[in-house]
Design a protein around this motif. Structure first.
Motif, PDB file in Angstrom:
ATOM      1  N   VAL A  99      13.713   9.572  -1.037  1.00  0.00           N
ATOM      2  CA  VAL A  99      13.969  10.712  -1.913  1.00  0.00           C
ATOM      3  C   VAL A  99      13.059  10.511  -3.120  1.00  0.00           C
ATOM      4  O   VAL A  99      13.231   9.547  -3.871  1.00  0.00           O
ATOM      5  CB  VAL A  99      15.441  10.786  -2.356  1.00  0.00           C
ATOM      6  N   LEU A 100      12.065  11.381  -3.275  1.00  0.00           N
ATOM      7  CA  LEU A 100      11.042  11.204  -4.298  1.00  0.00           C
ATOM      8  C   LEU A 100      11.324  12.069  -5.527  1.00  0.00           C
ATOM      9  O   LEU A 100      11.790  13.206  -5.412  1.00  0.00           O
ATOM     10  CB  LEU A 100       9.662  11.558  -3.731  1.00  0.00           C
ATOM     11  N   VAL A 101      11.021  11.509  -6.686  1.00  0.00           N
ATOM     12  CA  VAL A 101      11.175  12.261  -7.935  1.00  0.00           C
ATOM     13  C   VAL A 101      10.206  13.441  -7.936  1.00  0.00           C
ATOM     14  O   VAL A 101      10.569  14.574  -8.251  1.00  0.00           O
ATOM     15  CB  VAL A 101      10.912  11.348  -9.147  1.00  0.00           C
ATOM     16  N   ASP A 102       8.966  13.176  -7.553  1.00  0.00           N
ATOM     17  CA  ASP A 102       7.946  14.219  -7.462  1.00  0.00           C
ATOM     18  C   ASP A 102       7.235  14.079  -6.111  1.00  0.00           C
ATOM     19  O   ASP A 102       6.323  13.271  -5.962  1.00  0.00           O
ATOM     20  CB  ASP A 102       6.935  14.102  -8.602  1.00  0.00           C
ATOM     21  N   PRO A 103       7.661  14.867  -5.097  1.00  0.00           N
ATOM     22  CA  PRO A 103       7.072  14.728  -3.764  1.00  0.00           C
ATOM     23  C   PRO A 103       5.561  14.960  -3.728  1.00  0.00           C
ATOM     24  O   PRO A 103       4.878  14.439  -2.851  1.00  0.00           O
ATOM     25  CB  PRO A 103       7.804  15.819  -2.955  1.00  0.00           C
ATOM     26  N   LYS A 127       0.837  -1.207   0.000  1.00  0.00           N
ATOM     27  CA  LYS A 127       0.000   0.000   0.000  1.00  0.00           C
ATOM     28  C   LYS A 127       0.870   1.255   0.000  1.00  0.00           C
ATOM     29  O   LYS A 127       0.570   2.242  -0.682  1.00  0.00           O
ATOM     30  CB  LYS A 127      -0.920  -0.003   1.217  1.00  0.00           C
ATOM     31  N   MET A 128       1.962   1.237   0.761  1.00  0.00           N
ATOM     32  CA  MET A 128       2.833   2.411   0.799  1.00  0.00           C
ATOM     33  C   MET A 128       3.464   2.669  -0.557  1.00  0.00           C
ATOM     34  O   MET A 128       3.583   3.823  -0.990  1.00  0.00           O
ATOM     35  CB  MET A 128       3.935   2.247   1.854  1.00  0.00           C
ATOM     36  N   LEU A 129       3.871   1.605  -1.239  1.00  0.00           N
ATOM     37  CA  LEU A 129       4.457   1.761  -2.569  1.00  0.00           C
ATOM     38  C   LEU A 129       3.477   2.459  -3.501  1.00  0.00           C
ATOM     39  O   LEU A 129       3.852   3.364  -4.263  1.00  0.00           O
ATOM     40  CB  LEU A 129       4.855   0.394  -3.122  1.00  0.00           C
ATOM     41  N   GLU A 130       2.227   2.057  -3.434  1.00  0.00           N
ATOM     42  CA  GLU A 130       1.212   2.679  -4.278  1.00  0.00           C
ATOM     43  C   GLU A 130       0.960   4.126  -3.871  1.00  0.00           C
ATOM     44  O   GLU A 130       0.891   5.023  -4.717  1.00  0.00           O
ATOM     45  CB  GLU A 130      -0.087   1.875  -4.164  1.00  0.00           C
ATOM     46  N   LEU A 131       0.851   4.374  -2.555  1.00  0.00           N
ATOM     47  CA  LEU A 131       0.536   5.714  -2.065  1.00  0.00           C
ATOM     48  C   LEU A 131       1.679   6.700  -2.266  1.00  0.00           C
ATOM     49  O   LEU A 131       1.462   7.912  -2.328  1.00  0.00           O
ATOM     50  CB  LEU A 131       0.170   5.646  -0.571  1.00  0.00           C
ATOM     51  N   ILE A 132       2.883   6.180  -2.372  1.00  0.00           N
ATOM     52  CA  ILE A 132       4.032   7.071  -2.512  1.00  0.00           C
ATOM     53  C   ILE A 132       4.275   7.470  -3.970  1.00  0.00           C
ATOM     54  O   ILE A 132       5.145   8.283  -4.277  1.00  0.00           O
ATOM     55  CB  ILE A 132       5.285   6.410  -1.895  1.00  0.00           C
ATOM     56  N   GLY A 133       3.476   6.879  -4.873  1.00  0.00           N
ATOM     57  CA  GLY A 133       3.598   7.235  -6.284  1.00  0.00           C
ATOM     58  C   GLY A 133       4.232   6.161  -7.141  1.00  0.00           C
ATOM     59  O   GLY A 133       4.585   6.405  -8.302  1.00  0.00           O
ATOM     60  N   GLY A 134       4.395   4.967  -6.566  1.00  0.00           N
ATOM     61  CA  GLY A 134       4.954   3.857  -7.338  1.00  0.00           C
ATOM     62  C   GLY A 134       6.469   3.854  -7.378  1.00  0.00           C
ATOM     63  O   GLY A 134       7.135   4.807  -6.951  1.00  0.00           O
ATOM     64  N   LYS A 135       6.987   2.764  -7.890  1.00  0.00           N
ATOM     65  CA  LYS A 135       8.437   2.572  -7.953  1.00  0.00           C
ATOM     66  C   LYS A 135       9.126   3.683  -8.730  1.00  0.00           C
ATOM     67  O   LYS A 135      10.226   4.125  -8.368  1.00  0.00           O
ATOM     68  CB  LYS A 135       8.728   1.202  -8.594  1.00  0.00           C
ATOM     69  N   GLU A 136       8.470   4.142  -9.808  1.00  0.00           N
ATOM     70  CA  GLU A 136       9.102   5.142 -10.664  1.00  0.00           C
ATOM     71  C   GLU A 136       9.216   6.508  -9.978  1.00  0.00           C
ATOM     72  O   GLU A 136       9.955   7.383 -10.442  1.00  0.00           O
ATOM     73  CB  GLU A 136       8.314   5.298 -11.965  1.00  0.00           C
ATOM     74  N   ASN A 137       8.526   6.705  -8.834  1.00  0.00           N
ATOM     75  CA  ASN A 137       8.616   7.982  -8.120  1.00  0.00           C
ATOM     76  C   ASN A 137       9.680   7.964  -7.023  1.00  0.00           C
ATOM     77  O   ASN A 137       9.866   8.943  -6.309  1.00  0.00           O
ATOM     78  CB  ASN A 137       7.258   8.344  -7.493  1.00  0.00           C
ATOM     79  N   ILE A 138      10.374   6.838  -6.888  1.00  0.00           N
ATOM     80  CA  ILE A 138      11.399   6.704  -5.841  1.00  0.00           C
ATOM     81  C   ILE A 138      12.787   6.875  -6.464  1.00  0.00           C
ATOM     82  O   ILE A 138      13.217   6.072  -7.295  1.00  0.00           O
ATOM     83  CB  ILE A 138      11.311   5.339  -5.138  1.00  0.00           C
ATOM     84  N   SER A 139      13.473   7.935  -6.051  1.00  0.00           N
ATOM     85  CA  SER A 139      14.836   8.162  -6.513  1.00  0.00           C
ATOM     86  C   SER A 139      15.838   7.398  -5.649  1.00  0.00           C
ATOM     87  O   SER A 139      16.833   6.879  -6.138  1.00  0.00           O
ATOM     88  CB  SER A 139      15.158   9.659  -6.475  1.00  0.00           C
ATOM     89  N   SER A 189       8.735  -3.895  -3.678  1.00  0.00           N
ATOM     90  CA  SER A 189       8.948  -2.797  -4.625  1.00  0.00           C
ATOM     91  C   SER A 189      10.040  -3.093  -5.641  1.00  0.00           C
ATOM     92  O   SER A 189      10.043  -2.539  -6.739  1.00  0.00           O
ATOM     93  CB  SER A 189       9.314  -1.515  -3.865  1.00  0.00           C
ATOM     94  N   GLY A 190      10.993  -3.950  -5.246  1.00  0.00           N
ATOM     95  CA  GLY A 190      12.134  -4.204  -6.130  1.00  0.00           C
ATOM     96  C   GLY A 190      13.102  -3.042  -6.178  1.00  0.00           C
ATOM     97  O   GLY A 190      13.996  -2.995  -7.037  1.00  0.00           O
ATOM     98  N   VAL A 191      12.957  -2.107  -5.245  1.00  0.00           N
ATOM     99  CA  VAL A 191      13.858  -0.944  -5.185  1.00  0.00           C
ATOM    100  C   VAL A 191      14.997  -1.277  -4.243  1.00  0.00           C
ATOM    101  O   VAL A 191      14.777  -1.622  -3.079  1.00  0.00           O
ATOM    102  CB  VAL A 191      13.124   0.317  -4.687  1.00  0.00           C
ATOM    103  N   GLU A 192      16.206  -1.179  -4.747  1.00  0.00           N
ATOM    104  CA  GLU A 192      17.377  -1.478  -3.930  1.00  0.00           C
ATOM    105  C   GLU A 192      17.715  -0.261  -3.085  1.00  0.00           C
ATOM    106  O   GLU A 192      17.813   0.859  -3.573  1.00  0.00           O
ATOM    107  CB  GLU A 192      18.568  -1.838  -4.811  1.00  0.00           C
ATOM    108  N   GLY A 193      17.885  -0.472  -1.791  1.00  0.00           N
ATOM    109  CA  GLY A 193      18.178   0.632  -0.890  1.00  0.00           C
ATOM    110  C   GLY A 193      19.594   1.139  -1.046  1.00  0.00           C
ATOM    111  O   GLY A 193      20.464   0.480  -1.625  1.00  0.00           O
TER     112      GLY A 193
END
Length: 480
Positions: free
Chosen positions: A34-38, A10-22, A81-85
């Motif tokens: 760090v968000l691409v578009d906060p 749910k957080m991944l979706e609410l934060i704007g998806g994987k593509e919004n995470i820098s 999310s598949g986002v590497e920290g």
């Protein structure tokens, strides 16, 4: 499936998806994004998640408070999310893309002083304890100190000074090291540079201030004063920045096969020369001017006004990160005037924020979910760390935040009007009284009581009267 898999999805979706995470990382209690578009982040939706205790944005990072189990939440989030920290330092660098020039400058200053704070706090505690041993006459009907009557404690007092001296007198070594570390240059060169500013062969800065005759390096047709910069902040910072610039400059122009030999040589020697001929004297004048203005303002007829403004606005300064600049001013005041009248107000502000949280705990008793963050936050405030309380509770409701600001202002007025001085920076909460000079301890305790009682009472009054209630989320969305 992990414990937090559903909330992580749910957080991944609410934060704007994987593509919004820098970039994403975590600290002890918070997820740091760090968000691409906060603007794409649904803050209300995120804070409605069961595992989330609150959120805020600071220094270009969107931070979600999860609590002590944040590491497990982070692992589940990474899995879905598949986002590497990345590391916290890498996240900070990425976050600077969301900051303007002034914010980046302040962030850099904060990151220079942050690694020094543990040593400064330890030093403050040591000076406070020594202060109690050698300057507080508690024996023989207030006639004698512990040191004057007990050889063991006299030895302890003497021994502890070696640590206090290492922290405060040799502070320039820590500053130049931290500058080199922050900007990714050679840290040992930063340490060497700092040592050249406090070398025993130089006349101690305190001797210079006392009017002692200054020795010189004699080069025949010109001389350079052999002045030390013990406990000086700005000369060390100017020297550190110069070393960083020269090292990076020569790394660009010197061939790689000669870099290890020539770059340290051409970076360090000119910096040391400039530090003693130009940067040190200029930094001394700047530091003296800043400390004189602050000290003069606080001890003038309008000191109460300065105190009320500082006491009221210090907590908002913490939100912006500007509060880190007070470390340099405190250290300069200590060097120039033998103590600081600024730091006691900081301790009082921290206490006031904790008292406001204490009132929320009282008002919301039985709310076990909120108490998971409110009780540790209140304790943290009273020990000098306010961020969990401010971001997790007080800003969320806003009226306790304002109540704490008012209580802090009133306590600051009492502190400054009474001439309260601290020997050093210490633990910025209730234990802070150990750093206060003996003759001002009683007045500081009175100011502490104001910082405890007023925010507590005002928070309850604001709650019962509906003052500022319902404004917290609106303000949070607008400014964070």
């Amino acid at each position: 499936m992990g414990k937090y898999t559903e909330d992580a999805k749910k957080m991944l979706e609410l934060i704007g998806g994987k593509e919004n995470i820098s970039a994403v990382s975590h600290c002890v209690t918070r997820m740091r994004f760090v968000l691409v578009d906060p603007s794409k982040a649904d803050i209300k939706g995120i804070e409605a998640l069961k595992s989330v205790k609150g959120s805020f944005t600071q220094a270009g990072q969107f931070q979600v408070i999860v609590g002590n189990d944040v590491a497990n939440f982070y692992n589940d989030f990474a899995a879905v999310s598949g986002v590497e920290g990345v590391s916290k330092d890498a996240a900070k660098q990425a976050a600077k893309g969301n900051m303007n020039l002034a914010q980046r400058l302040l962030a850099n200053l904060a990151e220079i002083f942050a690694p020094l704070i543990p040593a400064l706090v330890v030093g403050g505690l040591i000076l406070g304890f020594r202060n109690f041993l050698e300057a507080v006459p508690i024996l023989n009907n207030g006639q004698d100190t512990i040191v004057s009557q007990y050889q063991f404690w006299a030895g302890v007092n003497h021994f502890l000074w070696i640590i206090g001296e290492a922290i405060f007198h040799f502070l320039p070594v820590g500053i130049t090291w931290s500058v080199a570390r922050k900007f990714g240059t050679t840290q040992i060169l930063g340490i060497v540079l700092g040592i050249t500013l406090v070398s025993p062969q130089l006349l101690n800065a305190y001797g210079v201030a006392g009017g002692a005759e200054i020795p010189q390096w004699d080069f025949g047709f010109f001389q350079i004063d052999m002045i030390g910069y013990q406990a000086q902040v700005i000369p060390a910072m100017l020297a550190g920045f110069t070393l960083v610039y020269l090292e990076k400059f020569f790394k660009k122009i010197v061939p790689e096969y000669l870099s290890m030999i020539l770059v340290p040589f051409f970076a360090l020697i000119p910096t040391v020369l400039l530090a003693h001929v130009v940067l040190g004297p200029i930094g001394w004048v700047i530091g003296d001017a800043i400390s004189s203005v602050v000290y003069g303002g606080l001890t003038s007829a309008f000191g109460w006004l300065f105190a009320s403004v500082f006491g009221f606005l210090y907590a908002p300064l913490v939100i912006t990160g500007l509060h880190h600049m007070t470390n340099a001013i405190d250290l300069q005041l200590m060097n120039e005037f033998g103590g600081t009248n600024l730091w006691p107000m900081i301790a009082l502000s921290n206490i006031a924020q904790g008292s406001a949280v204490l009132a929320i705990i009282f008002l919301h008793k039985g709310n076990k979910e909120e108490q998971q963050i409110s009780i540790p936050a209140a304790i943290s405030c009273y020990m000098g760390v306010t961020e969990p309380a401010m971001f997790g509770i007080n800003i969320k409701y806003i009226y306790p935040f304002v109540a704490a600001m008012i209580g802090s202002a009133l306590a600051a007025i009492v502190s400054v009007s009474s001439g309260v001085m601290a020997n050093s920076i210490g633990v910025g909460g209730i234990p802070g009284f150990l750093s206060i000079q003996p003759k001002y301890m009683l007045m500081f305790v009175i100011a502490m009581l104001i910082a405890i009682v007023v925010p507590f009472v005002l928070t309850i009054i604001f709650d019962k009267k509906g003052i500022l209630k319902g404004k917290g989320m609106d303000l949070k969305l607008k400014y964070f």
